[in-house]
Design a protein around this motif. Sequence first.
Motif: not given
Length: 606
Positions: A441-449, A427-439
């Motif tokens: 690479g690292w934001q996407r990676f950590w959301k995946g984790v 949850i703290f890695l934003h697994a449940l939060d939507p990504l911003p439109p222009h996220a």
Amino acid sequence: MIHRLFALLAILACLLAHPARASEPIEPEKAFAMQARALDAQTVEVVFEIAKDYYLYGSKFRFSAQPAGVTLGEVQRPPGKLKHDEFFGEVETYRGTLRMLVPVAAPAGVDAIELTVSSQGCWDGGVCYPPLPQQARVALVAASPAAGASLLDGALARGDVLASDAVAPPAAVSLDESGRIAGLLRDASVPLVLASFFGFGLLLAFTPCHFPMIPILSGIIVGGGGQHLSRTRTFALSLAYVLGMAVTYALAGVGAGLSGTLLVAALQNVWVLSAFALVFVALALSMFGFYELQLPSALQSRIADTASHNKGGHLGGVAAMGALSALIVGPCLAAPLAGALLYIARSGDAALGGGALFAMGLGLGAPLLAVGMATRSVLPKVGPWMDGVKKAFGVILLGVAIWLLMPVLPPLAGMLAWAALLLFSGIFLHALDPLPPHAHGWQRFWKGVGVVLAIGGAAMLVGALAGSRDPLQPLAVLRAEASPAAETVRFERVGSLAELESRLAAAERPVMLDFYADWCVSCKEMERYTFPDPQVAQRLAQMTLLKADVTANSEEHKALLKRFGLFGPPGIIFFDGAGRERTDLRVVGFQKPEAFAGVLDSALRR
């Protein structure tokens, strides 16, 4: 500061590499430890383990046996070494291990004898002991006298009689690994002993028992300032941790060898483990920024010192953390440690045994030095990254706290704790939060984790509520059928010597006794990976399986361990169908299924 650490290391190495002769003689029973066992119905092997700096006179041995009617033949022993004695001239003496063969003729119906062996010896320090009679009850073994005689004659011609030569087939396993390591300490030179144990430590450093030490040291480096630390200071902190760990291994090992009880076993209780887990929780909270060093609380100051949260850290606090980690985080009794403890217990030579354990501790710590330096090198530059790294180490330290408490927590509580840690981390890695439109690479990676961690936590939670108690396979309970191999492995519990003797007396097939404790990592590895293996389970089904759970470390448990010369689990002892111990077969530490199946084959041979 670092030059002081190097000086301390040099002094310890010199002291331990050149142990001085003990200033006081030891008890004669320890100096000249005697054991006896039957090789066949007509031959008894008598073994003396003579302590270092002690010797026995060849002409002073006397043998007798009970009951009435038992006669003993001419004792056969290898030639000794001549020594010039001031009063007796040239005398034959023995040092190290002495094996003698005693021919026995017993009346019909006598299947056991009481053998008395009298010996006399001296200490090189100038003390000679009076004659020492020692008794042993020996169960006679029915075997082919001709076969036994030919084997014994050949062994005596070589001047060295091995216990396994006369009783085991060629493919059988010889003396157990811990016994061979004890022999290395007894017979090898000091440099070879220290180098060997350093190598043993290097190998043990990559076992699961010691993995938790990696995040502990890494957390100390991160909490100590990370990139603000110089390479020299980082190395000094790592070396302080390793020295604290190595010195503790040596001192605790010497104490265990002389007392017969491992200190780590006494520390594996809910109060000690909970206190140590709270330390890691407090360290993790400091990583999350819940408090700062400037707070006036004395407790927080101690925690901060231990974690090295001031500039550069306190070497004493880091060394103390290394010592505590050695005692509590990694209580794993592997064969090298068991061999060193066995040598110390038999010989009383605490200097060489402690030196070997110190060298093993340095070997265990060598990879940690590399980890400490690597932690400093790979840390990002000061900035937002550092906050993320510190929080990541905070999560890891929380995981170490849960791992510490697993032996004393109810299985369901342990599963729920892991599930909560994984879910909240996701949850703290934003697994449940939507990504911003222009996220990026690292934001996407950590959301995946975060998503992976959340899924793992959810699986853990579902498995725990469904009845699973295995954190590594939380959903196994949902399978239609359980593994048939795992169902075939059933152990009977024994909690005392009386229970064990009762089960051995009733046994009609080979017996395996497994010493286990909840805090023993190698025991759990054997249960998870080795015992359920189909080839191993098939062989175990042909044996009577006993388990001694010594988690509570009660007086009965200590007596059981002492009976077999063990200092703690893991340890597996084998007996034949008549209840006699197979001293040539013993397993200490984890074994893979293939190797363990070979040991079982030897145990099943009649």
